[in-house]
Motif scaffolding. Structure first.
Motif, PDB file in Angstrom:
ATOM      1  N   ARG A  23      32.815  11.103 -49.164  1.00 30.17           N
ATOM      2  CA  ARG A  23      33.543  11.840 -50.201  1.00 30.17           C
ATOM      3  C   ARG A  23      34.573  12.764 -49.580  1.00 30.17           C
ATOM      4  O   ARG A  23      35.697  12.895 -50.082  1.00 30.17           O
ATOM      5  CB  ARG A  23      32.563  12.634 -51.062  1.00 30.17           C
ATOM      6  N   ARG A  24      34.199  13.424 -48.496  1.00 31.71           N
ATOM      7  CA  ARG A  24      35.128  14.330 -47.821  1.00 31.71           C
ATOM      8  C   ARG A  24      36.322  13.585 -47.241  1.00 31.71           C
ATOM      9  O   ARG A  24      37.446  14.114 -47.227  1.00 31.71           O
ATOM     10  CB  ARG A  24      34.369  15.072 -46.718  1.00 31.71           C
ATOM     11  N   LEU A  25      36.100  12.348 -46.803  1.00 29.05           N
ATOM     12  CA  LEU A  25      37.170  11.541 -46.211  1.00 29.05           C
ATOM     13  C   LEU A  25      37.923  10.724 -47.260  1.00 29.05           C
ATOM     14  O   LEU A  25      38.857  10.002 -46.920  1.00 29.05           O
ATOM     15  CB  LEU A  25      36.582  10.594 -45.159  1.00 29.05           C
ATOM     16  N   HIS A  26      37.480  10.826 -48.531  1.00 28.46           N
ATOM     17  CA  HIS A  26      38.115  10.086 -49.629  1.00 28.46           C
ATOM     18  C   HIS A  26      38.078   8.578 -49.367  1.00 28.46           C
ATOM     19  O   HIS A  26      39.082   7.878 -49.509  1.00 28.46           O
ATOM     20  CB  HIS A  26      39.559  10.559 -49.835  1.00 28.46           C
ATOM     21  N   MET A  27      36.896   8.091 -48.993  1.00 31.66           N
ATOM     22  CA  MET A  27      36.714   6.673 -48.761  1.00 31.66           C
ATOM     23  C   MET A  27      35.327   6.290 -49.270  1.00 31.66           C
ATOM     24  O   MET A  27      34.510   7.153 -49.612  1.00 31.66           O
ATOM     25  CB  MET A  27      36.859   6.342 -47.270  1.00 31.66           C
ATOM     26  N   SER A  28      35.055   4.999 -49.343  1.00 29.74           N
ATOM     27  CA  SER A  28      33.735   4.553 -49.773  1.00 29.74           C
ATOM     28  C   SER A  28      32.758   4.575 -48.601  1.00 29.74           C
ATOM     29  O   SER A  28      33.156   4.582 -47.429  1.00 29.74           O
ATOM     30  CB  SER A  28      33.816   3.146 -50.369  1.00 29.74           C
ATOM     31  N   GLN A  29      31.471   4.544 -48.922  1.00 29.28           N
ATOM     32  CA  GLN A  29      30.446   4.695 -47.895  1.00 29.28           C
ATOM     33  C   GLN A  29      30.313   3.480 -46.967  1.00 29.28           C
ATOM     34  O   GLN A  29      30.167   3.661 -45.745  1.00 29.28           O
ATOM     35  CB  GLN A  29      29.101   5.000 -48.554  1.00 29.28           C
ATOM     36  N   PRO A  30      30.330   2.231 -47.477  1.00 27.79           N
ATOM     37  CA  PRO A  30      30.086   1.079 -46.577  1.00 27.79           C
ATOM     38  C   PRO A  30      31.012   0.990 -45.372  1.00 27.79           C
ATOM     39  O   PRO A  30      30.541   0.810 -44.238  1.00 27.79           O
ATOM     40  CB  PRO A  30      30.228  -0.126 -47.513  1.00 27.79           C
ATOM     41  N   PRO A  31      32.351   1.124 -45.541  1.00 23.62           N
ATOM     42  CA  PRO A  31      33.199   1.030 -44.340  1.00 23.62           C
ATOM     43  C   PRO A  31      32.984   2.172 -43.362  1.00 23.62           C
ATOM     44  O   PRO A  31      33.152   1.999 -42.153  1.00 23.62           O
ATOM     45  CB  PRO A  31      34.621   1.041 -44.905  1.00 23.62           C
ATOM     46  N   LEU A  32      32.597   3.346 -43.882  1.00 22.17           N
ATOM     47  CA  LEU A  32      32.319   4.471 -42.981  1.00 22.17           C
ATOM     48  C   LEU A  32      31.066   4.181 -42.162  1.00 22.17           C
ATOM     49  O   LEU A  32      31.042   4.388 -40.939  1.00 22.17           O
ATOM     50  CB  LEU A  32      32.166   5.759 -43.779  1.00 22.17           C
ATOM     51  N   SER A  33      30.018   3.693 -42.831  1.00 24.72           N
ATOM     52  CA  SER A  33      28.791   3.333 -42.101  1.00 24.72           C
ATOM     53  C   SER A  33      29.073   2.251 -41.070  1.00 24.72           C
ATOM     54  O   SER A  33      28.560   2.308 -39.941  1.00 24.72           O
ATOM     55  CB  SER A  33      27.720   2.858 -43.088  1.00 24.72           C
ATOM     56  N   GLN A  34      29.893   1.273 -41.451  1.00 21.89           N
ATOM     57  CA  GLN A  34      30.224   0.190 -40.526  1.00 21.89           C
ATOM     58  C   GLN A  34      30.966   0.717 -39.307  1.00 21.89           C
ATOM     59  O   GLN A  34      30.698   0.296 -38.176  1.00 21.89           O
ATOM     60  CB  GLN A  34      31.076  -0.858 -41.252  1.00 21.89           C
ATOM     61  N   ARG A  35      31.890   1.661 -39.517  1.00 25.95           N
ATOM     62  CA  ARG A  35      32.658   2.196 -38.385  1.00 25.95           C
ATOM     63  C   ARG A  35      31.751   2.970 -37.435  1.00 25.95           C
ATOM     64  O   ARG A  35      31.934   2.906 -36.211  1.00 25.95           O
ATOM     65  CB  ARG A  35      33.786   3.104 -38.902  1.00 25.95           C
ATOM     66  N   ILE A  36      30.770   3.680 -37.969  1.00 20.98           N
ATOM     67  CA  ILE A  36      29.831   4.410 -37.102  1.00 20.98           C
ATOM     68  C   ILE A  36      28.992   3.426 -36.299  1.00 20.98           C
ATOM     69  O   ILE A  36      28.759   3.621 -35.094  1.00 20.98           O
ATOM     70  CB  ILE A  36      28.936   5.340 -37.942  1.00 20.98           C
ATOM     71  N   ARG A  37      28.549   2.348 -36.942  1.00 19.26           N
ATOM     72  CA  ARG A  37      27.771   1.339 -36.212  1.00 19.26           C
ATOM     73  C   ARG A  37      28.610   0.686 -35.120  1.00 19.26           C
ATOM     74  O   ARG A  37      28.126   0.422 -34.013  1.00 19.26           O
ATOM     75  CB  ARG A  37      27.234   0.288 -37.185  1.00 19.26           C
ATOM     76  N   GLU A  38      29.882   0.413 -35.429  1.00 23.87           N
ATOM     77  CA  GLU A  38      30.771  -0.172 -34.411  1.00 23.87           C
ATOM     78  C   GLU A  38      30.947   0.780 -33.234  1.00 23.87           C
ATOM     79  O   GLU A  38      31.002   0.345 -32.072  1.00 23.87           O
ATOM     80  CB  GLU A  38      32.129  -0.484 -35.041  1.00 23.87           C
ATOM     81  N   LEU A  39      31.053   2.074 -33.510  1.00 26.58           N
ATOM     82  CA  LEU A  39      31.198   3.050 -32.438  1.00 26.58           C
ATOM     83  C   LEU A  39      29.940   3.080 -31.579  1.00 26.58           C
ATOM     84  O   LEU A  39      30.026   3.155 -30.333  1.00 26.58           O
ATOM     85  CB  LEU A  39      31.471   4.437 -33.041  1.00 26.58           C
TER      86      LEU A  39
END
Length: 299
Positions: A23-39
């Motif tokens: 919400r703070r980044l103004h994006m949906s949750q799935p791509p954010l979770s995916q980016r953390i997993r990729e990192l």
């Protein structure tokens, strides 16, 4: 590791929750979770321990958070230096403590544009580590912040005055009172501000100087500590409506001096951009006084 990915990681680390970070980044949750997993895959280690109550950093995550903040700060400085080289004296760097609503005012923007149409305004959001966001050291030109703090070498203009409220867990006995005193909130579980923070700032905004609660760096972290760890935090009155959170009650601290939203700038700074911004901001804001919240009882 790209800068965007590091910003995502820092936001999740600060929020302790992917949904809030999204919400703070103004994006949906799935791509954010995916980016953390990729990192995590890229680094070959887990950065977070996931649990039912949120996410906390692993030792490797703690190391990356420290390094990421330094890298992002360096990238921001590099961008500012390039912009300043291109625009020269036309760049005004404004720092704001908190989410930044104080700068999102069309009348202010219009008034400043009329007086200095050639100017470029760069915004930097600060945190509770330094209420002036490096103003004295020249990191910014104008600070929009809350008092009290050390004003040595600074000029300050008050814009608005707010009473101070304690944020407490709705389950706390303190939530059952209409108003509190400083003695009521002098608890060992109050939030702690970072080491080295302005002593005047700490004396006002840290509920207990001997508190052993969690260390926080932002208002969101304060409220997270109240909700999840039943800590106590202090907030200005005008923040109440934006931060109405189920499970958190706000109660007036009757004997705590009011805080003021102020503009601050270096006393020896004679920049016409600073003068124009201060006049535009203070004039536009004072035309419409901030509403009072005398009846607010958020739980």
């Amino acid at each position: 590791m790209d800068l965007r990915g590091l910003r995502y990681f820092v936001t999740v680390a600060e929020e302790g929750n992917v949904s809030r970070a999204a919400r703070r980044l103004h994006m949906s949750q799935p791509p954010l979770s995916q980016r953390i997993r990729e990192l995590e895959t890229e680094l070959g280690c887990e950065l977070f321990v996931r649990g039912p109550k949120g996410m906390r950093l692993t030792p490797a995550g703690d190391v990356l958070l420290e390094e990421a903040k330094m890298l992002l700060a360096g990238a921001d400085r590099a961008k500012e230096r390039v912009v300043r080289q291109v625009t020269g004296a036309r760049l005004l760097r404004v720092g704001v403590l908190g989410p930044g609503e104080a700068t999102l005012s069309r009348p202010v923007a219009q008034a400043f544009a009329r007086s200095r149409p050639e100017a470029v305004v760069s915004l930097r959001q600060g945190d509770l580590t330094d209420p002036t966001m490096g103003l004295a050291a020249g990191a910014i030109d104008v600070a929009i912040t809350w008092t009290p703090f050390d004003v040595t070498g600074l000029a300050v203009r008050a814009i608005q005055e707010d009473r101070c409220f304690a944020a407490v867990s709705a389950d706390s006995p303190l939530a059952g009172r209409r108003a509190l005193t400083r003695g009521d909130i002098d608890h060992s579980d109050s939030i702690r501000l970072p080491a080295g923070v302005d002593a005047i700032w700490r004396a006002h905004w840290q509920p207990s100087l001997s508190g052993g609660g969690p260390e926080v760096h932002s208002l969101d972290e304060c409220l997270h500590a109240v909700l999840w760890q039943h800590s106590i935090a202090l907030v200005p009155e005008s923040a109440l409506r934006r931060h109405a959170v189920e499970g958190i009650a706000y109660r007036l601290v009757a004997d705590l001096p009011p805080t003021r939203l102020v503009l601050a700038w270096r006393r020896d700074d004679r920049s016409p951009l600073v003068t124009a911004y201060v006049e535009a901001f203070s004039t536009a804001r004072k035309r419409g006084p901030a509403p009072r919240h005398d009846r607010v009882v958020y739980t």
